[in-house]
Scaffold this active site. Structure first.
Site, PDB file in Angstrom:
ATOM      1  N   ASP A  51     -16.152  -5.874  37.090  1.00 48.51           N
ATOM      2  CA  ASP A  51     -15.603  -5.782  35.636  1.00 48.51           C
ATOM      3  C   ASP A  51     -14.224  -6.948  35.453  1.00 48.51           C
ATOM      4  OD1 ASP A  51     -13.561  -3.601  35.347  1.00 48.51           O
ATOM      5  OD2 ASP A  51     -11.691  -4.611  35.348  1.00 48.51           O
ATOM      6  N   TYR A  56      -9.070 -11.366  30.291  1.00 48.65           N
ATOM      7  CA  TYR A  56      -9.053 -11.628  31.503  1.00 48.65           C
ATOM      8  C   TYR A  56      -9.624 -13.050  31.595  1.00 48.65           C
ATOM      9  CZ  TYR A  56      -8.970  -7.108  33.911  1.00 48.65           C
ATOM     10  OH  TYR A  56      -8.617  -5.652  34.113  1.00 48.65           O
ATOM     11  N   HIS A 123      -9.441  -0.907  26.732  1.00 46.55           N
ATOM     12  CA  HIS A 123      -8.629  -1.600  27.666  1.00 46.55           C
ATOM     13  C   HIS A 123      -6.651  -0.606  27.712  1.00 46.55           C
ATOM     14  CE1 HIS A 123      -7.201  -4.933  30.451  1.00 46.55           C
ATOM     15  NE2 HIS A 123      -7.232  -4.098  30.794  1.00 46.55           N
ATOM     16  N   SER A 154      -8.958   3.375  28.892  1.00 48.68           N
ATOM     17  CA  SER A 154      -8.856   2.794  30.549  1.00 48.68           C
ATOM     18  C   SER A 154      -7.474   2.963  30.631  1.00 48.68           C
ATOM     19  CB  SER A 154      -9.156   0.792  31.146  1.00 48.68           C
ATOM     20  OG  SER A 154      -7.702   1.134  31.844  1.00 48.68           O
ATOM     21  N   GLN A 174     -10.769   4.254  33.094  1.00 46.70           N
ATOM     22  CA  GLN A 174      -9.546   2.963  34.761  1.00 46.70           C
ATOM     23  C   GLN A 174      -8.621   3.445  34.782  1.00 46.70           C
ATOM     24  OE1 GLN A 174     -10.179  -1.330  34.923  1.00 46.70           O
ATOM     25  NE2 GLN A 174     -12.177  -0.555  34.907  1.00 46.70           N
ATOM     26  N   LEU A 203      -6.210  -2.169  45.686  1.00 42.81           N
ATOM     27  CA  LEU A 203      -5.431  -3.203  47.450  1.00 42.81           C
ATOM     28  C   LEU A 203      -3.845  -2.822  47.388  1.00 42.81           C
ATOM     29  CD1 LEU A 203      -7.838  -5.689  47.476  1.00 42.81           C
ATOM     30  CD2 LEU A 203      -8.555  -3.834  48.664  1.00 42.81           C
ATOM     31  N   SER A 244     -11.317 -10.122  44.576  1.00 45.35           N
ATOM     32  CA  SER A 244     -10.338 -10.785  45.558  1.00 45.35           C
ATOM     33  C   SER A 244     -11.187 -12.341  44.688  1.00 45.35           C
ATOM     34  CB  SER A 244     -10.526 -10.961  47.139  1.00 45.35           C
ATOM     35  OG  SER A 244     -10.164 -12.371  47.490  1.00 45.35           O
ATOM     36  N   ARG A 249     -12.268 -12.666  51.598  1.00 47.81           N
ATOM     37  CA  ARG A 249     -12.273 -11.259  51.966  1.00 47.81           C
ATOM     38  C   ARG A 249     -12.722 -10.187  51.165  1.00 47.81           C
ATOM     39  NH1 ARG A 249      -5.950 -13.009  49.917  1.00 47.81           N
ATOM     40  NH2 ARG A 249      -5.300 -13.713  51.851  1.00 47.81           N
TER      41      ARG A 249
HETATM   42  N1  LIG Z   1      -7.334  -1.444  33.337  1.00 53.89           N
HETATM   43  C1  LIG Z   1      -6.180  -2.289  34.037  1.00 53.89           C
HETATM   44  O1  LIG Z   1      -5.370  -2.074  32.996  1.00 53.89           O
HETATM   45  C2  LIG Z   1      -6.060  -2.920  35.151  1.00 53.89           C
HETATM   46  C3  LIG Z   1      -5.883  -3.540  35.389  1.00 53.89           C
HETATM   47  C4  LIG Z   1      -5.228  -4.400  37.566  1.00 53.89           C
HETATM   48  C5  LIG Z   1      -6.365  -4.431  37.532  1.00 53.89           C
HETATM   49  N2  LIG Z   1      -7.927  -4.050  36.798  1.00 53.89           N
HETATM   50  C6  LIG Z   1      -8.979  -4.272  37.947  1.00 53.89           C
HETATM   51  O2  LIG Z   1      -8.472  -3.611  39.018  1.00 53.89           O
HETATM   52  C7  LIG Z   1      -9.363  -4.910  39.718  1.00 53.89           C
HETATM   53  C8  LIG Z   1      -7.936  -5.555  40.521  1.00 53.89           C
HETATM   54  O3  LIG Z   1      -7.410  -4.669  40.433  1.00 53.89           O
HETATM   55  P1  LIG Z   1      -5.852  -5.505  40.568  1.00 53.89           P
HETATM   56  O4  LIG Z   1      -7.132  -7.169  40.682  1.00 53.89           O
HETATM   57  O5  LIG Z   1      -4.882  -6.153  40.207  1.00 53.89           O
HETATM   58  O6  LIG Z   1      -5.234  -5.795  42.229  1.00 53.89           O
HETATM   59  P2  LIG Z   1      -6.591  -5.326  43.819  1.00 53.89           P
HETATM   60  O7  LIG Z   1      -7.479  -5.607  43.630  1.00 53.89           O
HETATM   61  O8  LIG Z   1      -5.363  -4.254  44.304  1.00 53.89           O
HETATM   62  O9  LIG Z   1      -5.515  -6.357  44.778  1.00 53.89           O
HETATM   63  C9  LIG Z   1      -5.626  -7.919  44.547  1.00 53.89           C
HETATM   64  C10 LIG Z   1      -5.138  -8.789  45.528  1.00 53.89           C
HETATM   65  O10 LIG Z   1      -5.467  -8.493  46.726  1.00 53.89           O
HETATM   66  C11 LIG Z   1      -5.355  -9.795  47.216  1.00 53.89           C
HETATM   67  N3  LIG Z   1      -6.368 -10.191  48.109  1.00 53.89           N
HETATM   68  C12 LIG Z   1      -7.351  -9.225  48.084  1.00 53.89           C
HETATM   69  N4  LIG Z   1      -8.308  -9.261  49.214  1.00 53.89           N
HETATM   70  C13 LIG Z   1      -7.138  -9.075  50.464  1.00 53.89           C
HETATM   71  C14 LIG Z   1      -7.832  -9.457  51.873  1.00 53.89           C
HETATM   72  N5  LIG Z   1      -8.349  -8.478  52.512  1.00 53.89           N
HETATM   73  N6  LIG Z   1      -6.779  -9.659  51.903  1.00 53.89           N
HETATM   74  C15 LIG Z   1      -5.121  -9.724  52.032  1.00 53.89           C
HETATM   75  N7  LIG Z   1      -5.495  -9.774  50.798  1.00 53.89           N
HETATM   76  C16 LIG Z   1      -6.187  -9.716  49.759  1.00 53.89           C
HETATM   77  C17 LIG Z   1      -5.481 -11.091  46.041  1.00 53.89           C
HETATM   78  O11 LIG Z   1      -5.714 -11.955  46.895  1.00 53.89           O
HETATM   79  P3  LIG Z   1      -6.659 -12.988  46.407  1.00 53.89           P
HETATM   80  O12 LIG Z   1      -7.672 -12.909  45.313  1.00 53.89           O
HETATM   81  O13 LIG Z   1      -6.088 -14.496  46.772  1.00 53.89           O
HETATM   82  O14 LIG Z   1      -7.988 -12.775  47.884  1.00 53.89           O
HETATM   83  C18 LIG Z   1      -5.185 -10.699  45.141  1.00 53.89           C
HETATM   84  O15 LIG Z   1      -3.899 -10.605  45.211  1.00 53.89           O
HETATM   85  C19 LIG Z   1      -8.661  -6.170  38.827  1.00 53.89           C
HETATM   86  O16 LIG Z   1      -9.162  -7.338  39.207  1.00 53.89           O
HETATM   87  C20 LIG Z   1      -9.344  -5.914  37.599  1.00 53.89           C
HETATM   88  O17 LIG Z   1     -10.653  -6.073  36.962  1.00 53.89           O
HETATM   89  C21 LIG Z   1      -7.606  -3.148  35.441  1.00 53.89           C
END
Ligand SMILES: NC(=O)c1ccc[n+]([C@@H]2O[C@H](COP(=O)([O-])OP(=O)(O)OC[C@H]3O[C@@H](n4cnc5c(N)ncnc54)[C@H](OP(=O)(O)O)[C@@H]3O)[C@@H](O)[C@H]2O)c1
Length: 286
Positions: A51, A56, A123, A154, A174, A203, A244, A249
């Site tokens: 994704d 990004y 988005h 999204s 999304q 997460l 991650s 992880r």
């Molecule tokens: N459409 C939108 O507006 C929108 C907005 C936000 C996100 N997204 C999408 O959704 C995805 C996920 O959301 P997100 O990246 O915001 O947050 P997330 O997946 O909820 O959390 C990511 C965070 O958790 C940490 N992490 C991951 N696995 C872990 C584990 N097993 N233990 C401890 N820490 C852990 C990561 O650090 P490390 O990388 O250092 O492991 C990072 O800081 C995004 O990457 C993106 O593709 C879309």
């Protein structure tokens, strides 16, 4: 009991009949160099969905890592082809100029070097009704032209979802969904419209790993807090996008086939809703 690879090969069906991997790697806040490493590690582990977004700044590196993996027989032991990978990207800003959006989509297709985009999302609903309408028309044109396989949105709220004509609905919405923001109304509207929910920040961006309920369940099931949260997301039937940049992880986040949360435990997690927003919340934008 499913292995990590089996979990990563699970798919759901979109309203247009195409399938989509249920667990995909989120690529937000990953530098270009991190992206290359993480996408490579993820592909080796069995991830098939990625994704990205124009925002990004890693569309190019995502595509490069995918192409490098597919072309390397030492890594690509199953002989996967482009069709086995699911690549998503998103439009940075909606525009009232259909032509401008179309050009932006074509730039994304070129940037990733994958020949086409599996899922292209608006988005957010920002920009107003006319910009939403024209941007959406441009994405549908890109589908017609074969540049994009499926079109989605999204951060669309209930009102935005109501703007779509019957035959021109998105395949996914999304949105931020996790036990601390369960998004009941938007989910209900998506269900009614046949729009699949993709859960971002599954997460909770790491800010609730120590929550008493989540931690308690992790202890009881003998898994990590992250695994409890991913499991909650897939048991609700969402496509889930844990991010991650770390190999260990990203593998363990998908290693969720060895346990199932009971109905009571799912309800206990649902009850944690506090409408927590971890990033932005455009769902009620005008
Ligand atoms: N459409 C939108 O507006 C929108 C907005 C936000 C996100 N997204 C999408 O959704 C995805 C996920 O959301 P997100 O990246 O915001 O947050 P997330 O997946 O909820 O959390 C990511 C965070 O958790 C940490 N992490 C991951 N696995 C872990 C584990 N097993 N233990 C401890 N820490 C852990 C990561 O650090 P490390 O990388 O250092 O492991 C990072 O800081 C995004 O990457 C993106 O593709 C879309």
């Amino acid at each position: 009991m499913s292995t990590t690879r089996e979990m990563l090969s699970r798919t759901l069906q979109l309203r247009n009949g195409l399938s989509i991997p249920q667990i995909q790697l989120g690529l937000y806040m990953m530098s270009p160099a991190e992206t290359k490493r993480a996408v490579r590690s993820a592909l080796i582990a069995g991830y098939r969905g990625f994704d990205s977004a124009q925002w990004y700044g890693n569309e190019k590196e995502t595509g490069q890592a995918i192409n490098a993996f597919l072309a390397d027989p030492a890594l690509n032991k199953e002989g996967l082809t482009r069709q086995d990978i699911f690549y998503t990207t998103k439009l940075r800003s909606n525009s009232t100029s259909r032509e401008q959006v179309r050009k932006s989509i074509q730039k994304s297709v070129k940037e990733c070097g994958l020949g086409y985009v599996d899922l292209f999302l608006l988005h957010s609903p920002y920009g107003g009704k006319e910009a939403r309408r024209e941007s959406w028309a441009a994405v549908l044109e890109a589908v017609e032209a074969g540049e994009v396989k499926s079109a989605g949105v999204s951060n669309y709220g209930v009102g935005h979802l109501g703007e779509f004509e019957e035959g021109k609905r998105p395949v996914v919405n999304q949105i931020e969904v996790h036990p601390f923001n369960t998004q009941g109304e938007i989910r209900e509207k998506c269900k009614e419209m046949g729009v699949l929910v993709e859960a971002y920040a599954p997460l909770v961006r790491g800010v609730r790993f120590s929550d008493k309920t989540v931690k308690g369940l992790a202890g009881r099931y003998g898994v990590s807090s992250a695994q409890v949260l991913v499991r909650w997301s897939i048991q609700h039937g969402f496509v889930t996008l844990p991010k991650s940049a770390k190999e260990e992880r990203l593998i363990s986040n998908a290693d969720v086939g060895g346990f199932e949360l009971s109905k009571e435990d799912m309800e206990g997690l649902d009850a944690l809703d506090e409408k927590l927003v971890t990033d932005w919340n455009p769902t009620d934008a005008p």
